[in-house]
Scaffold this active site. Structure first.
Site, PDB file in Angstrom:
ATOM      1  N   HIS A  42       0.817  -1.360   0.096  1.00 53.10           N
ATOM      2  CA  HIS A  42       0.078   0.132  -0.141  1.00 53.10           C
ATOM      3  C   HIS A  42       0.714   1.232  -0.073  1.00 53.10           C
ATOM      4  O   HIS A  42       0.620   2.388  -0.453  1.00 53.10           O
ATOM      5  CB  HIS A  42      -0.759  -0.017   1.320  1.00 53.10           C
ATOM      6  CG  HIS A  42      -2.102  -0.979   0.799  1.00 53.10           C
ATOM      7  ND1 HIS A  42      -2.216  -2.052   1.525  1.00 53.10           N
ATOM      8  CD2 HIS A  42      -3.099  -1.144   0.043  1.00 53.10           C
ATOM      9  CE1 HIS A  42      -3.399  -2.975   1.192  1.00 53.10           C
ATOM     10  NE2 HIS A  42      -3.700  -2.271   0.036  1.00 53.10           N
TER      11      HIS A  42
ATOM     12  N   GLU B 263     -11.243 -10.902  -5.271  1.00 51.23           N
ATOM     13  CA  GLU B 263      -9.689 -10.975  -4.833  1.00 51.23           C
ATOM     14  C   GLU B 263      -9.303 -11.898  -3.699  1.00 51.23           C
ATOM     15  O   GLU B 263      -8.294 -11.948  -3.004  1.00 51.23           O
ATOM     16  CB  GLU B 263      -9.462  -9.505  -4.265  1.00 51.23           C
ATOM     17  CG  GLU B 263     -10.269  -8.802  -3.032  1.00 51.23           C
ATOM     18  CD  GLU B 263      -9.769  -7.515  -2.483  1.00 51.23           C
ATOM     19  OE1 GLU B 263      -8.890  -7.126  -2.665  1.00 51.23           O
ATOM     20  OE2 GLU B 263     -10.706  -6.860  -1.958  1.00 51.23           O
TER      21      GLU B 263
ATOM     22  N   ASP C 197      -4.404  -8.479  -3.867  1.00 51.99           N
ATOM     23  CA  ASP C 197      -4.755  -9.557  -3.007  1.00 51.99           C
ATOM     24  C   ASP C 197      -5.166 -10.881  -3.459  1.00 51.99           C
ATOM     25  O   ASP C 197      -4.555 -12.072  -2.784  1.00 51.99           O
ATOM     26  CB  ASP C 197      -6.243  -9.086  -2.135  1.00 51.99           C
ATOM     27  CG  ASP C 197      -5.574  -8.037  -1.145  1.00 51.99           C
ATOM     28  OD1 ASP C 197      -4.756  -8.251  -0.527  1.00 51.99           O
ATOM     29  OD2 ASP C 197      -6.470  -7.045  -0.915  1.00 51.99           O
TER      30      ASP C 197
ATOM     31  N   CYS D 223      -8.756  -4.063 -11.316  1.00 48.55           N
ATOM     32  CA  CYS D 223      -8.224  -3.006 -10.625  1.00 48.55           C
ATOM     33  C   CYS D 223      -6.826  -2.921  -9.778  1.00 48.55           C
ATOM     34  O   CYS D 223      -6.378  -1.867  -8.928  1.00 48.55           O
ATOM     35  CB  CYS D 223      -9.345  -2.192  -9.801  1.00 48.55           C
ATOM     36  SG  CYS D 223      -9.796  -3.227  -8.194  1.00 48.55           S
TER      37      CYS D 223
HETATM   38  C1  PEP Z   1      -6.421  -5.430  -4.881  1.00 49.17           C
HETATM   39  O1  PEP Z   1      -6.333  -6.032  -3.755  1.00 49.17           O
HETATM   40  O2  PEP Z   1      -5.888  -5.768  -6.117  1.00 49.17           O
HETATM   41  C2  PEP Z   1      -6.862  -4.271  -4.826  1.00 49.17           C
HETATM   42  C3  PEP Z   1      -7.277  -3.311  -5.854  1.00 49.17           C
HETATM   43  O3  PEP Z   1      -7.343  -3.755  -3.523  1.00 49.17           O
HETATM   44  P1  PEP Z   1      -5.997  -3.132  -2.494  1.00 49.17           P
HETATM   45  O4  PEP Z   1      -4.994  -2.732  -3.208  1.00 49.17           O
HETATM   46  O5  PEP Z   1      -6.384  -1.961  -1.839  1.00 49.17           O
HETATM   47  O6  PEP Z   1      -5.879  -4.108  -1.365  1.00 49.17           O
HETATM   48 MG    MG Z   2      -7.408  -5.523  -1.992  1.00 49.21          MG
END
Ligand code: PEP
Ligand code: MG
Length: 588
Positions: A191, A435, A459, A506
């Site tokens: 993140h 995910e 994820d 995404c």
């Molecule tokens: C993911 O897990 O791909 C996602 C877009 O969510 P995050 O990166 O916020 O966990």
């Molecule tokens: Mg995620």
């Protein structure tokens, strides 16, 4: 000059003094002093040295008294080191001849000594290196007389060098002064990496141990496209850096001119490119880059670093800022995905510390355990939906039961708003993140209960391959190109097509140009990406036909190893975007 490589996670280049945040609790603000200040620096150094000797002496006395002489002797060794005349002479000499500040000279000499011990290889010597770092820490602390500087208080331009930065620390960085980030830990989809991209701060993560090579105030160049950090660059390297910046400015200008052109393949198949955002302000970056909407609004950043829960009005205002700026385009608001590394320091929402937080109470699970909190957010989303084309997305859905519960809560909120006569939109499309592997396996059933799927590869990869997305030790396993991941994505696309619901990716995979032809060839017509990549992706997509993309997807279907898939895709990219292929190859 020293060059270190890591993972390029946020593009751009920067040069500036290092601000080192290690495990130490200090930073060195100033590298050089004026000639007139030399004597005062020597005096500061001697005073701090005496304080350090006194502190270590006190530790020696206490250890002798309380746990015995064999432990006290650890500090005796420290005392011998810190009083070594050669070492002290070297530090003072650097202050006199190079005009270094006392802390910079001390840090530099002590770290060089530590490095020598470290390189001797055996365990005993490595321990001696650790002793020297301890002494450095103590000496610099005495010089500075301050503790770890708050990142939010930085007020001069710096490149932050750290062992790790939490998502909330990163979220609160001041873009005006933080020129770049160089982090020892972390991976492509951590993140912190995603946030650096959102804040458009050039960043390199997963560099491995290198803090010992950098002293605070030392000049650094960071290249967030190549994943490179240059410590104490030569004049030639600085010149090269300046030339590259100029060249890249030209490229950015050309790419931004693509703003009004829709993303489409060479044969005219329209591909929607939406933006991923974390903060409402990012919506303007999406618009400036010609995004087709917001495909993922990570709302959890509204909660990070607050001492209290955000009120309905705080939510509502943030959503209206995004939707109001983009009234005719879809804006997918994901309900909060807190937990694991994304946890506000002051709020826990009942999530007890867990032995494995990634598999514990996080995301939608947390919302379902905190209904007032969940309802507050849903109310604000439904109210903001009157301003534009809002869609709601639930994160980390693992079972049908969870989805049904979330939808029931949504229905309750609709009823409440109706009863209270509040203005809101009733029929907001509801989608889910795919995910978790269980959601892939149950995609057929889920497709009958949602309006869209958005595949969260960040994820999905970690849960499928059992490899932490933040842990460089397992980055060999953590690969979007792994055939298991590609088959899952293909399955979700096929199910979505059969049920006529839209499917997007995404996760960071969709931002990586290496995968664009493959994902389109697999049937995706919509990608949600980090906004700064939109112009580059538009250009790339315009360089291949749908048929070429489908051939790539069909070839990849027969490959068994992630590495083979990546090598093959790199070869294909050479045909469509040679400059990007070179960057990819350097990163491999
Ligand atoms: C993911 O897990 O791909 C996602 C877009 O969510 P995050 O990166 O916020 O966990
Ligand atoms: Mg995620």
């Amino acid at each position: 000059m020293l060059v270190r490589r890591g993972i390029a996670v946020s593009p751009g280049m920067a040069s500036g003094p290092a601000l080192v945040f290690g495990t130490e609790d200090f930073r060195i603000p100033q590298r050089f002093v004026s000639v007139d200040a030399i004597e005062s620096q020597i005096k500061r150094f001697r005073t701090a040295l005496q304080q350090t000797v006194d502190e270590i002496g006190e530790n020696e006395r206490l250890a002798n008294e309380q746990v015995g002489k064999q432990y006290g002797s650890i500090f005796t060794a420290h005392l011998n080191l810190v009083q070594d005349p050669q070492l002290l002479e070297e530090i003072e000499e650097l202050i006199r001849s190079k005009y270094y500040s006392a802390e910079f000279a001390s840090s530099r000499v002590l770290r060089r000594y530590a490095k020598v011990f470290q390189n001797l290889g055996d365990n005993y010597m490595a321990q001696r290196a650790a002793d020297i770092y301890d002494i450095e820490k103590c000496l610099v602390r005495n010089l500075l007389g301050e503790s770890r500087e708050e990142l939010t208080h930085i007020n001069t331009p710096v490149i932050i060098v750290a062992n790790s930065l939490s998502p909330s620390e990163t979220a609160n960085l001041n873009r005006k002064f933080v020129l770049g980030l160089a982090i020892e830990t972390g991976g492509r989809t951590s993140h912190t990496a995603i946030l650096a991209g959102a804040l458009e701060i050039p960043a390199v993560v997963g560099v491995g141990n290198f803090l010992a090579d950098v002293s605070g105030g030392e000049n650094l160049i960071i290249d967030g496209d190549r994943g490179e950090i240059i410590i104490d660059p030569t004049d030639t390297a600085v010149q090269h850096f300046e030339d590259t910046i100029e060249r890249r400015k030209g490229v950015s200008k050309r790419l931004l001119s693509l703003k009004e052109i829709p993303a489409q393949t060479k044969d005219g198949v329209r591909i929607k490119l939406l933006g991923n955002i974390e903060f409402p302000e990012e919506v303007s970056q999406c618009i400036d880059r010609g995004a087709d909407g917001v495909g993922l609004y990570r709302t959890e950043f509204l909660y990070l670093n607050r001492r209290d829960e955000p009120s309905e009005e705080v939510h509502y205002e943030a959503y209206c800022r995004v939707v109001g700026a983009f009234p005719n385009s879809p804006v997918i608001i994901r309900t909060m995905d807190l937990g694991a590394d994304k946890m506000p320091s002051a709020l826990t929402f009942g999530a007890e510390p867990a032995s494995n937080p990634v598999l514990s109470l996080r995301s939608l699970r947390l919302s379902l355990k905190n209904l007032p909190l969940f309802k507050t957010q849903l109310r604000a989303i439904l109210r903001a939906a009157t301003v534009g084309d809002v869609r709601i997305m639930f994160p980390l859905v693992s079972t049908l039961m969870e989805l049904r519960q979330a939808k029931m809560i949504l229905a309750d909120v609709v009823e409440d708003l109706e009863e209270q006569g509040v203005e809101f939109k009733r029929d907001v499309p509801v989608g889910m993140m795919v995910e978790v592997p269980s959601a892939v396996m149950m995609a057929e059933e889920f497709a009958q209960e949602v309006d869209f799927f958005s595949i969260g590869t960040n994820d999905l990869i970690q849960y499928t391959l059992a490899a932490d997305r933040d842990d460089p030790n397992v980055s060999e396993l953590y690969r979007a190109a792994d055939p298991s991941i590609l088959r899952m994505i293909q399955h979700v696309i096929d199910v979505g097509n059969r049920h006529e619901i839209s499917v997007t990716v995404c996760g960071e995979m969709s931002t990586d140009p290496l995968f664009s032809p493959l994902l389109i060839g697999m049937g995706l017509r919509q990608l949600s990406v980090t906004s700064h990549m939109i112009p580059r992706l538009k250009e790339l997509i315009g360089n291949f036909t749908l048929e070429e993309a489908e051939e790539i997807a069909s070839h990849v279907r027969n490959l068994e190893l992630a590495r083979t898939v990546e090598n093959y895709l790199r070869g294909e990219m050479m045909k469509f975007a040679p400059d990007m292929a070179v960057l990819e190859a350097e990163q491999a």
